[in-house]
Design a protein around this motif. Structure first.
Motif, PDB file in Angstrom:
ATOM      1  N   ASP A  30      -4.699 -12.176-167.356  1.00  0.00           N
ATOM      2  CA  ASP A  30      -5.613 -11.560-168.320  1.00  0.00           C
ATOM      3  C   ASP A  30      -6.252 -10.306-167.742  1.00  0.00           C
ATOM      4  OD1 ASP A  30      -5.061 -13.528-170.169  1.00  0.00           O
ATOM      5  OD2 ASP A  30      -6.926 -14.635-169.833  1.00  0.00           O
ATOM      6  N   PHE A  31      -6.686 -10.391-166.488  1.00  0.00           N
ATOM      7  CA  PHE A  31      -7.356  -9.270-165.831  1.00  0.00           C
ATOM      8  C   PHE A  31      -6.442  -8.050-165.755  1.00  0.00           C
ATOM      9  CE2 PHE A  31      -8.877  -6.811-162.228  1.00  0.00           C
ATOM     10  CZ  PHE A  31     -10.232  -6.735-162.495  1.00  0.00           C
ATOM     11  N   GLU A  32      -5.184  -8.280-165.456  1.00  0.00           N
ATOM     12  CA  GLU A  32      -4.217  -7.182-165.329  1.00  0.00           C
ATOM     13  C   GLU A  32      -3.567  -6.836-166.668  1.00  0.00           C
ATOM     14  OE1 GLU A  32      -3.106  -5.087-162.550  1.00  0.00           O
ATOM     15  OE2 GLU A  32      -5.114  -5.791-162.060  1.00  0.00           O
ATOM     16  N   ARG A  76       4.168   1.639-160.110  1.00  0.00           N
ATOM     17  CA  ARG A  76       2.730   1.605-159.834  1.00  0.00           C
ATOM     18  C   ARG A  76       2.260   0.167-159.994  1.00  0.00           C
ATOM     19  NH1 ARG A  76       3.331   5.644-163.359  1.00  0.00           N
ATOM     20  NH2 ARG A  76       2.402   4.400-165.016  1.00  0.00           N
ATOM     21  N   PRO A  77       1.433  -0.337-159.090  1.00  0.00           N
ATOM     22  CA  PRO A  77       0.962  -1.716-159.201  1.00  0.00           C
ATOM     23  C   PRO A  77       0.354  -2.004-160.578  1.00  0.00           C
ATOM     24  CG  PRO A  77       0.222  -0.747-157.139  1.00  0.00           C
ATOM     25  CD  PRO A  77       0.828   0.361-157.944  1.00  0.00           C
ATOM     26  N   GLY A  78       0.732  -3.157-161.111  1.00  0.00           N
ATOM     27  CA  GLY A  78       0.171  -3.590-162.375  1.00  0.00           C
ATOM     28  C   GLY A  78       0.676  -2.853-163.595  1.00  0.00           C
ATOM     29  N   ASP A  79       1.644  -1.972-163.421  1.00  0.00           N
ATOM     30  CA  ASP A  79       2.180  -1.195-164.544  1.00  0.00           C
ATOM     31  C   ASP A  79       3.468  -1.860-165.026  1.00  0.00           C
ATOM     32  OD1 ASP A  79       3.118   0.606-166.377  1.00  0.00           O
ATOM     33  OD2 ASP A  79       3.187   2.313-164.999  1.00  0.00           O
ATOM     34  N   HIS A 132      -5.171 -13.447-154.617  1.00  0.00           N
ATOM     35  CA  HIS A 132      -4.574 -12.488-153.675  1.00  0.00           C
ATOM     36  C   HIS A 132      -3.055 -12.402-153.903  1.00  0.00           C
ATOM     37  CE1 HIS A 132      -4.310 -10.338-149.797  1.00  0.00           C
ATOM     38  NE2 HIS A 132      -3.167 -11.002-149.659  1.00  0.00           N
ATOM     39  N   SER A 133      -2.434 -13.559-153.989  1.00  0.00           N
ATOM     40  CA  SER A 133      -0.995 -13.599-154.146  1.00  0.00           C
ATOM     41  C   SER A 133      -0.558 -13.057-155.500  1.00  0.00           C
ATOM     42  CB  SER A 133      -0.496 -15.033-153.966  1.00  0.00           C
ATOM     43  OG  SER A 133       0.902 -15.053-153.842  1.00  0.00           O
ATOM     44  N   MET A 134      -1.306 -13.356-156.547  1.00  0.00           N
ATOM     45  CA  MET A 134      -0.969 -12.826-157.874  1.00  0.00           C
ATOM     46  C   MET A 134      -0.989 -11.297-157.859  1.00  0.00           C
ATOM     47  SD  MET A 134      -0.010 -15.057-160.053  1.00  0.00           S
ATOM     48  CE  MET A 134      -0.154 -14.117-161.590  1.00  0.00           C
ATOM     49  N   LEU A 135      -1.950 -10.726-157.162  1.00  0.00           N
ATOM     50  CA  LEU A 135      -1.997  -9.262-157.085  1.00  0.00           C
ATOM     51  C   LEU A 135      -0.750  -8.722-156.381  1.00  0.00           C
ATOM     52  CD1 LEU A 135      -5.801  -8.795-156.454  1.00  0.00           C
ATOM     53  CD2 LEU A 135      -4.526  -8.175-158.523  1.00  0.00           C
ATOM     54  N   HIS A 136      -0.272  -9.436-155.373  1.00  0.00           N
ATOM     55  CA  HIS A 136       1.005  -9.041-154.753  1.00  0.00           C
ATOM     56  C   HIS A 136       2.143  -9.143-155.773  1.00  0.00           C
ATOM     57  CE1 HIS A 136      -0.137  -8.233-150.671  1.00  0.00           C
ATOM     58  NE2 HIS A 136      -0.604  -9.453-150.453  1.00  0.00           N
ATOM     59  N   LEU A 137       2.133 -10.191-156.607  1.00  0.00           N
ATOM     60  CA  LEU A 137       3.180 -10.338-157.616  1.00  0.00           C
ATOM     61  C   LEU A 137       3.105  -9.236-158.666  1.00  0.00           C
ATOM     62  CD1 LEU A 137       3.420 -14.197-158.266  1.00  0.00           C
ATOM     63  CD2 LEU A 137       4.552 -12.804-156.522  1.00  0.00           C
ATOM     64  N   PHE A 138       1.941  -8.581-158.774  1.00  0.00           N
ATOM     65  CA  PHE A 138       1.777  -7.439-159.677  1.00  0.00           C
ATOM     66  C   PHE A 138       2.067  -6.115-158.972  1.00  0.00           C
ATOM     67  CE2 PHE A 138      -1.736 -10.092-161.812  1.00  0.00           C
ATOM     68  CZ  PHE A 138      -0.848 -10.669-162.709  1.00  0.00           C
ATOM     69  N   GLY A 139       2.458  -6.169-157.695  1.00  0.00           N
ATOM     70  CA  GLY A 139       2.836  -4.955-156.982  1.00  0.00           C
ATOM     71  C   GLY A 139       1.762  -4.346-156.098  1.00  0.00           C
ATOM     72  N   TYR A 140       0.602  -4.988-155.988  1.00  0.00           N
ATOM     73  CA  TYR A 140      -0.462  -4.468-155.124  1.00  0.00           C
ATOM     74  C   TYR A 140      -0.173  -4.843-153.680  1.00  0.00           C
ATOM     75  CZ  TYR A 140      -3.131  -3.574-159.348  1.00  0.00           C
ATOM     76  OH  TYR A 140      -3.542  -3.099-160.565  1.00  0.00           O
ATOM     77  N   ASP A 141      -0.707  -4.033-152.762  1.00  0.00           N
ATOM     78  CA  ASP A 141      -0.553  -4.310-151.339  1.00  0.00           C
ATOM     79  C   ASP A 141      -1.834  -3.904-150.621  1.00  0.00           C
ATOM     80  OD1 ASP A 141       0.637  -5.155-149.011  1.00  0.00           O
ATOM     81  OD2 ASP A 141       2.439  -3.955-149.275  1.00  0.00           O
ATOM     82  N   HIS A 142      -1.896  -4.173-149.332  1.00  0.00           N
ATOM     83  CA  HIS A 142      -3.101  -3.850-148.563  1.00  0.00           C
ATOM     84  C   HIS A 142      -2.755  -3.281-147.190  1.00  0.00           C
ATOM     85  CE1 HIS A 142      -2.256  -7.784-146.753  1.00  0.00           C
ATOM     86  NE2 HIS A 142      -2.228  -8.269-147.982  1.00  0.00           N
ATOM     87  N   MET A 143      -1.688  -2.513-147.149  1.00  0.00           N
ATOM     88  CA  MET A 143      -1.256  -1.931-145.885  1.00  0.00           C
ATOM     89  C   MET A 143      -2.099  -0.726-145.484  1.00  0.00           C
ATOM     90  SD  MET A 143       0.957  -4.068-145.025  1.00  0.00           S
ATOM     91  CE  MET A 143       1.757  -3.350-143.614  1.00  0.00           C
ATOM     92  N   GLN A 144      -2.644  -0.024-146.467  1.00  0.00           N
ATOM     93  CA  GLN A 144      -3.513   1.118-146.194  1.00  0.00           C
ATOM     94  C   GLN A 144      -4.915   0.793-146.705  1.00  0.00           C
ATOM     95  OE1 GLN A 144      -1.614   4.447-148.119  1.00  0.00           O
ATOM     96  NE2 GLN A 144       0.238   4.272-146.900  1.00  0.00           N
ATOM     97  N   VAL A 150      -8.799  -1.487-153.180  1.00  0.00           N
ATOM     98  CA  VAL A 150      -8.476  -1.760-154.584  1.00  0.00           C
ATOM     99  C   VAL A 150      -8.179  -3.254-154.755  1.00  0.00           C
ATOM    100  CG1 VAL A 150      -6.726  -1.395-156.383  1.00  0.00           C
ATOM    101  CG2 VAL A 150      -7.662   0.561-155.131  1.00  0.00           C
ATOM    102  N   MET A 151      -7.380  -3.782-153.853  1.00  0.00           N
ATOM    103  CA  MET A 151      -6.990  -5.183-153.942  1.00  0.00           C
ATOM    104  C   MET A 151      -8.200  -6.102-153.775  1.00  0.00           C
ATOM    105  SD  MET A 151      -3.571  -6.648-152.253  1.00  0.00           S
ATOM    106  CE  MET A 151      -3.143  -8.352-152.504  1.00  0.00           C
TER     107      MET A 151
END
Length: 166
Positions: A30-32, A76-79, A132-144, A150-151
């Motif tokens: 829902d959030f995304e 793009r993440p979430g797109d 956290h994992s769902m955001l990865h499934l939406f293409g988000y990452d936290h390397m930078q 954002v994550m």
């Protein structure tokens, strides 16, 4: 929405973990603003098992709290518009028509350890790891740093929306 949950750990979580997993997945969708009905696979396992998966897929032979295996390569993440731009039948379950987002693997040992270490409930720790994992499934990452910020904000917003606070 289909959520397939396999519990493969010896230690038991003494709360309705399935309810929390489903609520967080649904809240993240829902959030995304995911425009599709979806399928997510979740495995709750041991430190030993997740360490072997971590070794096989990331060359790190140590346990981790969660591993995410997204099905979609986002521009793009979430797109989700990337699914409208070409051959995407591989991303959809042919029987249900649901978008297969991917797999989440959680260490029950880490959920218990980290909840105690951070001084919050196991429910909150499980919710955090699923968000956290769902955001990865939406293409988000936290390397930078910028990606991480954002994550972290999105995780916090999802958990607050579901009243899973520290």
């Amino acid at each position: 929405m289909t959520v397939n949950i396999d519990y493969e750990a010896d230690k038991k979580l003494d709360f309705d973990y399935e309810k929390i997993i489903r609520e967080v997945i649904n809240g993240a969708l829902d959030f995304e603003e995911c425009p599709y009905e979806t399928e997510v696979n979740v495995v709750l396992t041991t430190n030993d098992e997740i360490a072997m998966i971590n070794r096989d897929y990331r060359d790190l032979f140590k346990p981790t709290d969660v591993l995410s295996f997204p099905m979609i390569d986002y521009v793009r993440p979430g797109d989700f518009s990337v699914l409208e731009e070409g051959l995407t039948e591989d991303f959809f379950n042919p029987e249900s028509g649901e978008l297969i987002l991917g797999d989440i693997i959680l260490s029950v040992d880490k959920i218990i350890e980290q909840a105690a270490s951070y001084g919050h409930s196991q429910q909150r720790e499980l919710g955090f790891l699923v968000a956290h994992s769902m955001l990865h499934l939406f293409g988000y990452d936290h390397m930078q740093d910028e990606e991480r910020e954002v994550m972290e904000e999105k995780q916090r917003d999802i958990l607050n929306m579901l009243n899973l606070k520290r």
